[in-house]
Scaffold this motif. Structure first.
Motif, PDB file in Angstrom:
ATOM      1  N   CYS A   4       0.836  -1.200   0.000  1.00  0.00           N
ATOM      2  CA  CYS A   4       0.000   0.000   0.000  1.00  0.00           C
ATOM      3  C   CYS A   4       0.879   1.262   0.000  1.00  0.00           C
ATOM      4  CB  CYS A   4      -0.932   0.000   1.216  1.00  0.00           C
ATOM      5  SG  CYS A   4      -2.251  -1.250   1.146  1.00  0.00           S
ATOM      6  N   CYS A   5       1.967   1.196   0.743  1.00  0.00           N
ATOM      7  CA  CYS A   5       2.906   2.324   0.758  1.00  0.00           C
ATOM      8  C   CYS A   5       3.495   2.551  -0.639  1.00  0.00           C
ATOM      9  CB  CYS A   5       4.021   2.082   1.770  1.00  0.00           C
ATOM     10  SG  CYS A   5       3.476   2.127   3.498  1.00  0.00           S
ATOM     11  N   GLN A   6       3.764   1.464  -1.339  1.00  0.00           N
ATOM     12  CA  GLN A   6       4.257   1.569  -2.709  1.00  0.00           C
ATOM     13  C   GLN A   6       3.186   2.177  -3.617  1.00  0.00           C
ATOM     14  OE1 GLN A   6       5.463  -2.427  -3.735  1.00  0.00           O
ATOM     15  NE2 GLN A   6       7.096  -2.474  -2.191  1.00  0.00           N
ATOM     16  N   ASN A   7       1.926   1.799  -3.369  1.00  0.00           N
ATOM     17  CA  ASN A   7       0.822   2.397  -4.123  1.00  0.00           C
ATOM     18  C   ASN A   7       0.793   3.912  -3.902  1.00  0.00           C
ATOM     19  OD1 ASN A   7      -1.433  -0.348  -3.304  1.00  0.00           O
ATOM     20  ND2 ASN A   7       0.003  -0.152  -5.015  1.00  0.00           N
ATOM     21  N   LEU A   8       0.915   4.328  -2.652  1.00  0.00           N
ATOM     22  CA  LEU A   8       0.880   5.755  -2.322  1.00  0.00           C
ATOM     23  C   LEU A   8       2.023   6.499  -3.009  1.00  0.00           C
ATOM     24  CD1 LEU A   8       0.034   5.432   1.476  1.00  0.00           C
ATOM     25  CD2 LEU A   8      -1.465   6.384  -0.295  1.00  0.00           C
ATOM     26  N   ALA A   9       3.185   5.858  -3.049  1.00  0.00           N
ATOM     27  CA  ALA A   9       4.341   6.478  -3.701  1.00  0.00           C
ATOM     28  C   ALA A   9       4.118   6.636  -5.201  1.00  0.00           C
ATOM     29  CB  ALA A   9       5.594   5.657  -3.437  1.00  0.00           C
TER      30      ALA A   9
END
Length: 316
Positions: A228-233
């Protein structure tokens, strides 16, 4: 040790051959061989066919739903295989005769090991139950949410009966996929088999719609939050859909990663129920049609992207 393994392999092959040649795969035949296997434990081989016939010779002695239920209970199986246990089936006597001959043949070959034969048939009973579609009943007296809850409970129960499988996760994934396909007919929703990992396929989520990365899981993990953090990035909005009991834990994981305020989490019941209300325009008489449409689309997705018939859903 090698000799024992070879003997077991020979016995297993003989059982497979007997089951295939005599059609022992459905509830009646399985009930018959289970009762006979349990009965001969109290007898001395070789066995005689007449010992397994009722006094009037018209049916196999001892067959009945309660007897079958007792045997299954010994193995932790609570489902009903047969209420009659094959007692009145015209093929029961013929199967009994063939099975008695088969057991006598095993005895002559020093392969008659009832402690292994009975569990072998129990495994076939488990296969029988596992091969049947999941069932859901549309009852006007229950809530939409309860309908989804019962379906997920059935999927989780099926998963417990089939160790090593991820039935519930696959059901959730394809229900979400079916919902998206119906709710967004103008968009092409990309579906995948439940065993296809996001990383290996180059995907950043189970579904990507607009700028939203949708993740479907029965057991959220720190690894999922990292994705999810990668999605946000990548300027994507993560949406996690999980089971009802997993929402709080997901928020906790997201909080630990300091992204709880940027990730939406919904339970599967809420996610599907909201749409059922919208599709039916809050008209109760439209509910069965909407649910059937959802399950029809779900089954079409499963048949195209999965090879496991246990994932199919039938209206009971």
């Amino acid at each position: 040790m090698t000799g024992a393994r070879e003997k077991d392999a020979t016995l297993n092959q003989a059982l497979y051959d007997f089951a295939a040649q005599n059609g022992v795969a459905s509830k009646g035949p399985l009930s018959t061989v289970l009762i006979l296997t349990r009965t001969v434990r109290k007898m001395t081989p070789p066995f005689q066919e007449n010992d397994f016939l009722s006094p009037k010779k018209g049916q196999v002695k001892g067959l009945g739903g309660s007897a079958i239920k007792a045997i299954l209970k010994d193995y932790g199986i609570t489902q009903t295989l047969s209420s009659e246990g094959g007692r009145t089936s015209r093929g029961s006597i013929g199967l009994m005769a063939a099975y008695v001959k088969f057991l006598n043949n095993l005895y002559a070959r020093s392969l008659l090991d009832l402690d292994k034969i009975e569990p072998w048939w129990i495994d076939r009973v488990r296969d029988f139950f596992a091969s049947k579609p999941l069932k859901v009943k549309i009852d006007a007296s229950t809530s939409h949410r309860q309908l989804v809850s019962e379906l997920m409970a059935a999927a989780l129960a099926r998963q417990e009966q089939c160790p090593g499988t991820m039935i519930a996760g696959a059901v959730m994934q394809h229900l979400v996929g079916a919902k998206l396909s119906i709710a967004l007919p103008s968009l092409t929703i990309e579906h995948h088999g439940s065993s296809v990992a996001d990383e290996s396929s180059g995907r950043n989520s189970d579904f990507c719609v607009g700028d939203t990365a949708i993740h479907v899981t029965t057991a959220p993990t720190e690894h999922l939050i990292q994705k999810c953090c990668q999605n946000l990035a990548a300027n994507l909005r993560p949406l996690i859909i999980t089971v009802k009991g997993g929402v709080e834990g997901t928020y906790l994981l997201a909080k630990n990663a300091r992204v709880a305020h940027r990730i939406d989490v919904l339970d599967i019941e809420q996610f599907l129920t909201t749409n059922i209300y919208e599709w039916t325009r809050f008209q109760g008489q439209q509910r069965p049609i909407s649910v059937r449409d959802l399950l029809k689309t779900y089954n079409e997705i499963v048949q195209e992207f999965e090879s496991d018939p246990r994932l199919l859903i039938a209206l009971g």
